[in-house]
Design a protein around this motif. Structure first.
Motif, PDB file in Angstrom:
ATOM      1  N   GLY A  26      20.237 -11.487  39.391  1.00 27.47           N
ATOM      2  CA  GLY A  26      19.285 -12.553  39.704  1.00 27.47           C
ATOM      3  C   GLY A  26      17.895 -12.027  39.972  1.00 27.47           C
ATOM      4  O   GLY A  26      16.898 -12.540  39.443  1.00 27.47           O
ATOM      5  N   SER A  27      17.802 -10.989  40.817  1.00 29.02           N
ATOM      6  CA  SER A  27      16.485 -10.420  41.102  1.00 29.02           C
ATOM      7  C   SER A  27      15.875  -9.769  39.867  1.00 29.02           C
ATOM      8  O   SER A  27      14.654  -9.846  39.643  1.00 29.02           O
ATOM      9  CB  SER A  27      16.609  -9.389  42.228  1.00 29.02           C
ATOM     10  OG  SER A  27      17.498  -8.341  41.864  1.00 29.02           O
ATOM     11  N   LEU A  30      14.531 -12.542  37.550  1.00 31.69           N
ATOM     12  CA  LEU A  30      13.332 -13.152  38.109  1.00 31.69           C
ATOM     13  C   LEU A  30      12.108 -12.253  37.936  1.00 31.69           C
ATOM     14  O   LEU A  30      11.016 -12.731  37.630  1.00 31.69           O
ATOM     15  CB  LEU A  30      13.552 -13.452  39.590  1.00 31.69           C
ATOM     16  CG  LEU A  30      14.319 -14.733  39.929  1.00 31.69           C
ATOM     17  CD1 LEU A  30      14.554 -14.820  41.423  1.00 31.69           C
ATOM     18  CD2 LEU A  30      13.560 -15.957  39.444  1.00 31.69           C
ATOM     19  N   GLN A  33      11.713 -11.664  33.892  1.00 34.00           N
ATOM     20  CA  GLN A  33      11.624 -12.903  33.121  1.00 34.00           C
ATOM     21  C   GLN A  33      12.290 -12.760  31.754  1.00 34.00           C
ATOM     22  O   GLN A  33      11.852 -13.355  30.774  1.00 34.00           O
ATOM     23  CB  GLN A  33      10.169 -13.341  32.976  1.00 34.00           C
ATOM     24  CG  GLN A  33       9.479 -13.627  34.301  1.00 34.00           C
ATOM     25  CD  GLN A  33       8.052 -14.067  34.139  1.00 34.00           C
ATOM     26  OE1 GLN A  33       7.521 -14.117  33.031  1.00 34.00           O
ATOM     27  NE2 GLN A  33       7.403 -14.396  35.242  1.00 34.00           N
ATOM     28  N   GLY A 114      21.208 -16.009  32.535  1.00 34.65           N
ATOM     29  CA  GLY A 114      19.981 -16.152  33.315  1.00 34.65           C
ATOM     30  C   GLY A 114      18.818 -16.699  32.542  1.00 34.65           C
ATOM     31  O   GLY A 114      17.668 -16.501  32.968  1.00 34.65           O
ATOM     32  N   LEU A 117      16.891 -19.169  34.643  1.00 28.26           N
ATOM     33  CA  LEU A 117      16.258 -18.468  35.761  1.00 28.26           C
ATOM     34  C   LEU A 117      15.035 -17.686  35.313  1.00 28.26           C
ATOM     35  O   LEU A 117      14.066 -17.534  36.062  1.00 28.26           O
ATOM     36  CB  LEU A 117      17.277 -17.530  36.419  1.00 28.26           C
ATOM     37  CG  LEU A 117      16.877 -16.873  37.739  1.00 28.26           C
ATOM     38  CD1 LEU A 117      16.648 -17.929  38.809  1.00 28.26           C
ATOM     39  CD2 LEU A 117      17.951 -15.897  38.188  1.00 28.26           C
ATOM     40  N   VAL A 120      11.784 -19.773  35.395  1.00 26.96           N
ATOM     41  CA  VAL A 120      11.343 -20.377  36.643  1.00 26.96           C
ATOM     42  C   VAL A 120       9.871 -20.086  36.903  1.00 26.96           C
ATOM     43  O   VAL A 120       9.098 -20.966  37.304  1.00 26.96           O
ATOM     44  CB  VAL A 120      12.213 -19.862  37.816  1.00 26.96           C
ATOM     45  CG1 VAL A 120      11.619 -20.278  39.158  1.00 26.96           C
ATOM     46  CG2 VAL A 120      13.628 -20.390  37.682  1.00 26.96           C
ATOM     47  N   THR A 121       9.478 -18.860  36.672  1.00 27.89           N
ATOM     48  CA  THR A 121       8.084 -18.482  36.925  1.00 27.89           C
ATOM     49  C   THR A 121       7.163 -18.760  35.754  1.00 27.89           C
ATOM     50  O   THR A 121       5.971 -18.441  35.824  1.00 27.89           O
ATOM     51  CB  THR A 121       8.016 -16.982  37.265  1.00 27.89           C
ATOM     52  OG1 THR A 121       8.634 -16.233  36.214  1.00 27.89           O
ATOM     53  CG2 THR A 121       8.746 -16.693  38.573  1.00 27.89           C
TER      54      THR A 121
END
Length: 228
Positions: A26-27, A30, A33, A114, A117, A120-121
């Motif tokens: 996950g990290s 994120l 990307q 992911g 995810l 997201v940014t």
């Protein structure tokens, strides 16, 4: 049944592995990307599970849990970075050409993990990115990984302690009737031994204390003769 029972051992190892892979993947998604290859994520879970299962023979404290979780999280992060470059290229796009001919289809196939995810940014503007990361960026990322790993280790330690206490309480409650039955069976249940009457009277005399005492001794004999 204790905490090292096979079923609970596998459940604890699976929870530990899921937490390590979830935090690392996950990290990583994120921050980069870029999604991850599903085969790589599954392989990372299997490797962490094998190590955790081998070391889950007894209840572990915070130190052993953190000492295993943080290095595995960092190792999984390195593996994910390598997998992203092999499957999607340094820029995040699909790799084509000779790398595909090397058998990477088996590793990179399937739906990436992911994808939502990674969005997201928002999209990355390559022109706005610096040419090279700052000197403190790797240390900040390392500190973030270590901090998250320590928090996860503390959470797992509380879970280990709660599970151990619950199992001990259940075992004590479940085996209490058996202990009571064993204790009652150890007491002799034969007829009481009857002592003879003389022995009972002697025993009673030895244990009987006078409630009152009366002094009936007169004056000394010599004094009585002198007065006569």
């Amino acid at each position: 049944m204790d905490i090292s029972w096979t079923g609970l051992r596998g459940l604890r190892a699976a929870l530990f592995s899921a937490l390590v892979v979830l935090l690392s993947s996950g990290s990583h998604v994120l921050m980069s990307q870029v999604p991850l290859p599903p085969t790589l994520v599954a392989g990372a879970f299997a490797g962490v599970f094998a190590i955790a299962y081998a070391l889950a023979g007894r209840e572990r404290g915070f130190g052993p849990i953190a000492g295993l979780l943080v290095p595995l999280e960092l190792a999984a992060d390195t593996v994910f970075t390598t997998g992203q470059h092999l499957c999607y290229g340094p820029a995040g796009g699909p790799v084509a050409g000779p790398l595909r001919a090397m058998g990477l289809d088996a590793l990179c196939g399937g739906t990436p993990v992911g994808g939502p995810l990674a969005e997201v940014t928002g999209p990355v503007d390559a022109a706005a990115l610096p040419a090279s990361p700052g000197p403190y960026t790797p240390w900040l990322l390392l500190g973030a990984h270590v901090s998250i790993g320590l928090l996860a280790a503390a959470w797992l330690r509380h879970g280990e302690r709660a599970l151990g206490r619950s199992l001990r309480a259940v075992a004590a409650f479940a085996f209490r009737p058996l202990r009571l039955a064993a204790a009652s069976g150890a007491v002799p249940s034969g007829p009481a031994r009857v002592l003879p009457r003389s022995a009972r009277s002697a025993a009673g005399a030895r244990t009987r204390f006078p409630a009152h005492s009366v002094g009936r001794r007169g004056p000394p004999v010599l004094g009585a003769l002198a007065r006569a």
